[in-house]
Every structure is written in C-alpha cells, then in structure tokens.
Design an enzyme around this catalytic site. Structure first.
Site, PDB file in Angstrom:
ATOM      1  N   ASP A 308      -7.019   2.051  -1.449  1.00  0.00           N
ATOM      2  CA  ASP A 308      -5.997   2.199  -0.847  1.00  0.00           C
ATOM      3  C   ASP A 308      -6.276   2.430   0.334  1.00  0.00           C
ATOM      4  O   ASP A 308      -8.210   2.766   0.733  1.00  0.00           O
ATOM      5  CB  ASP A 308      -5.189   3.034  -1.423  1.00  0.00           C
ATOM      6  CG  ASP A 308      -3.733   3.394  -0.991  1.00  0.00           C
ATOM      7  OD1 ASP A 308      -3.617   2.871   0.019  1.00  0.00           O
ATOM      8  OD2 ASP A 308      -3.076   3.688  -2.078  1.00  0.00           O
ATOM      9  N   GLU A 513       5.899   7.400   0.634  1.00  0.00           N
ATOM     10  CA  GLU A 513       4.473   8.282   0.435  1.00  0.00           C
ATOM     11  C   GLU A 513       5.339   9.866   0.680  1.00  0.00           C
ATOM     12  O   GLU A 513       5.848  10.508   0.154  1.00  0.00           O
ATOM     13  CB  GLU A 513       3.379   7.893   1.429  1.00  0.00           C
ATOM     14  CG  GLU A 513       3.068   6.588   0.305  1.00  0.00           C
ATOM     15  CD  GLU A 513       1.840   5.958   1.631  1.00  0.00           C
ATOM     16  OE1 GLU A 513       0.501   7.171   0.630  1.00  0.00           O
ATOM     17  OE2 GLU A 513       1.605   4.541   2.182  1.00  0.00           O
TER      18      GLU A 513
END
Length: 630
Positions: A308, A513
């Site tokens: 990521d 997020e």
C-alpha cells in the site's frame, strides 16, 4: 582467390550474419513465444539497477519522461486526487500517461511501465466518469452478475483514460462499521464478499476453462489488471480502527477474511495489495509467513504483490523511523512492487545496498521482477504500450450511467414504510400539488458519492457530472407538481405551506480511510435537526446517504418511511425511480444495523445479536408501473 578460399570466406560471413541475427533476436519481444519464455529471456538481460527500477512505483506528481528513463521506473500511479487537473479530459490523461511511457520505452531494454489508479467505484479520480455505488451498496444487491457488468464498465472507463491497472476490488470483510473503510467492503458476511469477486472477471475477463490456477489473466485491451486488497484481515481490526491490529486465530482468519482471496486467485486476479493492518501484532507488510508462505507458495499466486502507499514505512513506529530495515523486512516478506510513492531514490538506494551486501538475495529480487514482468506480458503492454483515443467515448457514457442507475435501484434498502403496516407511504405519488425536498445531501453530487471521488477524501458540492436526488425527483414527478427545495427549511415554511409530503436526504459527509474512523456513528447535527423539524411538520420519507449503518433509533418514530441509500454515486435518478414506484424496493441488508454503538462489534451469528434491523432485512414494494424486469 581459389574456390576453397571463396567457400571458406562465404561460410564465415554466413556464420557471422547468423550470429548477429541471433543476437538481434530477443525472445521477450516475440509475442509468439510463451509468456514464461519471454519473462526468462528478459530477466536474463537485466542489470540489478533495471530490476530494482521495475519494483518501484512512483506518483505521477513527481514523475517525468526523464525520471522514467534514468531510474528504469516500472510503474506510476495516481494516488487519490492525483490528476493532471480537476476537470482533465480523457485525452489529457492519455497524453500525460503516454509521455511517461515514452520515457520507459526509451531505456536500453524498452520495458513498458504499468500505470495504476484507484478505480474503485468507477474511474472515480476522473471528471465526468460514471461513479457507481460504493461496495457497501453493491453487497445489498446480492447480484454478482450486476457487479461483473460494473467491473466491465469500469474497465472501459479506466482504459478510456489510458490506464491499464486498477487497485480494486477491496475484498475486506468489514466486521465493525466504525472502520473508516467499511463502505469499501461488500458485507460483514464473507459469503457475499466471495460472490462479489465476480467483479474480477468483469475487470479482467473470464478465465478460460482449464486455465492454470494462480496465473494472472487479462483478456485484451478493453480490460484492466485488477488488485485484490488488502491482504489480509483489514476489516477485522480492534474497534474498527483503520490500520490497526486484527486479533483472531488462524481458523478465524481462514474462515472469515481469507475465503475471498481464494476466489480471486481462481479468477486470475493479476495483483494483490498488502494491508496496513497487523495480524496478532505482526505488521502485514512484514509477514513473510502469509505473503510468501501462504499466498505465493500454498495458494500458488503467480501475479505480483504490491505494497500500500508508504506501506513499508509503517512497519516501524513511528513510520519511516528505520527505512532501511523497512525495505529489508518488506521485500523479504515477499512484496514485489513498492508503492513509494514520492521519495523513490531513497528506496532504490537502500534496496540496491541491501542486495549488494547480500542481506536480500538476488533470488528474491528475481522472484519479484519475474512476477511484475509476467503481469506486463499478460496485459499486452509489450505489444501495445501506448494508449490511444479509441475508447474516450466510453467515459461517462449513457450506457454506463444507466447501469449505475440500475445498481442504485437494487442497492436501496427500505427499512420502514408507514407508521403502521396498513398505511405505507411508499411508493410516493408522482402527482401532488406541492412537495418539499430537504437536507444536506439532496442536491450534492459529492455527498452522494462519498470518499474516493475526484479527491481521496471526497468533496462536498457538485464536483463532477451526475444527477442529484433533487434533480431526479424533478425529472420524475408530474409536470404540474411543484417541487420546493430547501437544504435547511425554516419553521415558517413548514407551517405556512401545504406540502403533500417531504423527502429528506441527509447523511454522512465524505471521508476515506482513517478520516472516516468514527466511534459514535451519528450523522451531523444539521441532518438530525432537518429530520426532526420536517418530519414533525410533514409526512416524510428520510433517505440516509452513508457509508455504513448510523445511529437512527432516537428519531425513528417521527419518520414515516426510511430508506438506506448508502453512497449511490453520480446517478441519483436510481433513487427517485424506486421512491416513486417505477421499480420496487428489493435490497436486503448486507450489514447488521445496530441499535447503539455500545453493541459494536456485532455481526450476524454473534451470541449477543440484538439489532435494530437484522442482516438480510429489507421491506419490499411492487412497482406501480408495468415494465420489463431487469
């Protein structure tokens, strides 16, 4: 010169010519050669510098033709909100990407770069793209064939901008709605998430019969490479805190969080992204047992594993505290491509040093590059590295917008319909003297779409092309019906006007997020105030726009009808289609709707299960108009 000498001379010339010809023949450039032969040939020609370049993914903001060439960069991405300009056309995207590609192709071996983007509910970074409902709504449909068609449409709209790789789908199993990424998850039930991996053949194409398991498959230039994420357990963190620790035994991990990866690999998914989260205290970005031992060896996954964004940095606490160690731990764990995405020279220098010191063996580097090259060959990048304008008409096409409207209609869940069962409010009559539309989300494309839309965290306002719910209502009601819109209607308006009914559209602001982590799950006070004021004065239907179930019980009694619309995307017409009876409500909750946050986490099957609306709940209505079924 005698005959013998002439023959010898001709023979030598012929031998030299054949040797030169053979040297010029590069198997990796021959599309008739098997992929494994091409990979092996190219890998054998590469220097360490070229190999490490392939393992490096940088953001477009710091990329250029010169940088691509100098550092042999293997991949470029658009992070959330990383675009040429907020309203850039498809042609502008293509021109930018082709410029980077020219730099990659001008290197000694001419290895094309692969460009990636988070096209997670449509090509959502791009202005004028069709924005589909987020996964939480699609899970409600329980319709894998619909999701496959959405994958195919997303592939076309992504290719329309010259991009061959998307970081999707998210196959997390969200077990706690307090998690800021819960809307990226199809369901709390792994079986629904597994069924929805059908988006992968939509994005990549159907794997042929008897195709070897674990080999990536991409069916041509109208398809894109997909990415199953985030490996593994990201939806099970304690208290739903993003990037946190998932505490669960091996059997639990296998039975809840792993099954969708098995399905994804069977369907030929090209790449897998590693999770920021930890499993029982061990960072996933450093978990060699799961990445190399389980994913690569046991499941026989042959695509590449990608980190990521700045994922290896977070192996240490605080992040980037010992970057050389992070590079060592991440690469040895089995990560093949590192999403840097900006300080790439530090990564390249550290990895080069670690290899030269024999801390990281060349076999590990070769495994990584072999996997990256395999995906690039399967994707057809060596034959067609440059994008053209042939698909630009696919961006935001009417056909895709109609598909998105269908998805919206099927994702709506009717939670309440009338204060008693004999007097339903829905479907609403199209012909009325005057109706009120109110609320912060009624005329706001950004709120309707949520996070990961144009910007990473999303934006309020009419940020891209689409149909708001207010516009959809106006399009749907009888021409003689007066539609009055107030975001926050004043008391005098509510008292002095004779409204037949009100449609109140409120919900969560956009987020993504960690910015979406929320321990109380209440909608903003302005939305609660609008519900209370309007629904006390007028018969009302409340449409909740949210990325998860939210606290609703305190004012449920005031509400005549309640609809969960999730994050429907750009096509608000789908909401009006069902409210007014053009189609019936069919959606069933793919998440448990809690009474209070004190109950969380609470999932179907738990011993303390006591929901406001249980998993699988959803009232149905019949369409008031006769139309062909979809």
């Amino acid at each position: 010169m005698d005959r013998f000498t002439i023959l010898c001379t001709v023979g030598m010339v012929l031998h030299l010519w054949m040797a030169v010809t053979e040297a010029d023949y590069m198997k990796y450039k021959d599309p008739n050669q098997p992929v494994n032969v091409r990979v092996r040939d190219l890998l054998s020609r590469m220097t360490l510098e070229e190999k490490i370049g392939q393992m490096t993914q940088i953001d477009r903001k710091i990329s250029s033709k010169e940088i691509m060439k100098k550092y042999f960069i293997g991949s470029v991405l658009s992070g959330g909100g990383s675009y040429p300009s907020p309203t850039a056309s498809a042609e502008t995207w293509i021109n930018m990407i082709n410029e980077f590609q020219e730099g990659a192709l001008s290197t000694r071996l001419g290895i094309p770069m692969i460009y990636g983007i988070d096209a997670i509910h449509g090509n959502n970074n791009v202005y004028n793209a069709t924005i589909f409902p987020h996964n939480i709504g699609l899970g409600v449909t329980r319709d894998p064939e619909l999701v496959k068609r959405i994958g195919a449409a997303t592939a076309l709209e992504t290719r329309a901008t010259g991009i061959p790789y998307t970081f999707a789908p998210c196959i997390a199993v969200c077990r706690d709605p307090r998690w800021g990424r819960c809307y990226e998850s199809y369901s709390e039930d792994h079986k629904i998430v597994q069924a929805m991996t059908e988006i992968i053949p939509g994005l990549q194409g159907d794997v042929p019969a008897n195709f070897p398991k674990g080999i990536p498959y991409i069916a041509g230039r109208n398809k894109v490479a997909g990415c199953a994420k985030h490996f593994v357990g990201d939806g099970g963190t304690t208290n739903g805190i993003n990037e946190n620790n998932t505490v669960i035994d091996w059997n639990g991990l296998q039975s809840i969080h792993m099954p969708a990866y098995l399905d994804s690999i069977k369907k030929g998914v090209a790449t897998v992204m590693v999770s920021y989260s930890s499993w029982n205290g061990e960072k996933m970005h450093a978990n060699k047992k799961l990445i190399t031992g389980y994913l690569k060896k046991q499941l026989k996954f042959k695509g590449f594993v990608i980190s990521d964004s700045q994922g290896i940095d977070r192996i240490t606490s605080p992040p980037h505290a010992n970057y050389t160690y992070s590079v060592e731990a991440g690469i040895l764990a089995g990560i093949d491509m590192i999403m840097v995405p900006e300080k790439f020279t530090e990564f390249i220098d550290d990895l080069t040093s670690l290899v030269k010191k024999n801390v990281i063996p060349m076999t590990r580097i070769d495994d990584a590059v072999r996997r990256i090259l395999r995906v690039k060959f399967v994707l057809g990048l060596f034959e067609n590295p440059m994008a053209d304008y042939s698909l630009v008409h696919e961006l935001g096409s009417q056909e895709h917008r109609e598909l998105a409207s269908e998805a919206v209609r099927k994702s709506l869940v009717l939670l309440k319909n009338g204060k008693n069962i004999d007097e339903p409010l829905l479907p609403l009559p199209k012909r009325a003297s005057k109706i009120l539309v109110a609320g912060s989300h009624a005329h706001n494309i950004g709120n309707q779409c949520g996070g990961w839309t144009i910007e990473w965290r999303g934006l309020a306002g009419n940020i891209t092309v689409g149909t708001t719910i207010l516009t959809a209502v106006k399009n749907t009601v009888d021409p003689l019906t007066e539609v009055v819109y107030r975001e926050n209607p004043e008391t005098e308006l509510l008292k002095s006007n004779k409204f037949s009914y009100a449609i109140v559209v409120v919900g969560e602001p956009p987020y993504s997020e960690s910015f979406g982590d929320n321990m109380n799950l209440t909608i903003p006070e302005s939305g609660i105030r609008t519900i209370n004021n309007v629904c006390e004065a007028i018969k009302c239907v409340v449409v909740i726009i949210s990325g998860r179930p939210v606290v609703i019980e305190p004012y449920l009694a005031k509400i005549e009808a309640l609809v969960a619309a999730w994050l429907p995307g750009t096509e608000g017409q789908g909401v009006a289609d069902v409210l007014f009876g053009g189609y019936g409500f069919t959606g069933k909750l793919a998440r448990t709707w809690f009474k209070t946050v004190d109950q969380l986490p609470m999932n179907v099957g738990d011993p303390h299960y006591d929901p406001l609306f249980p998993f699988g709940y959803g009232l149905t209505t019949s369409p008031t108009e006769l139309r062909a079924s979809q």
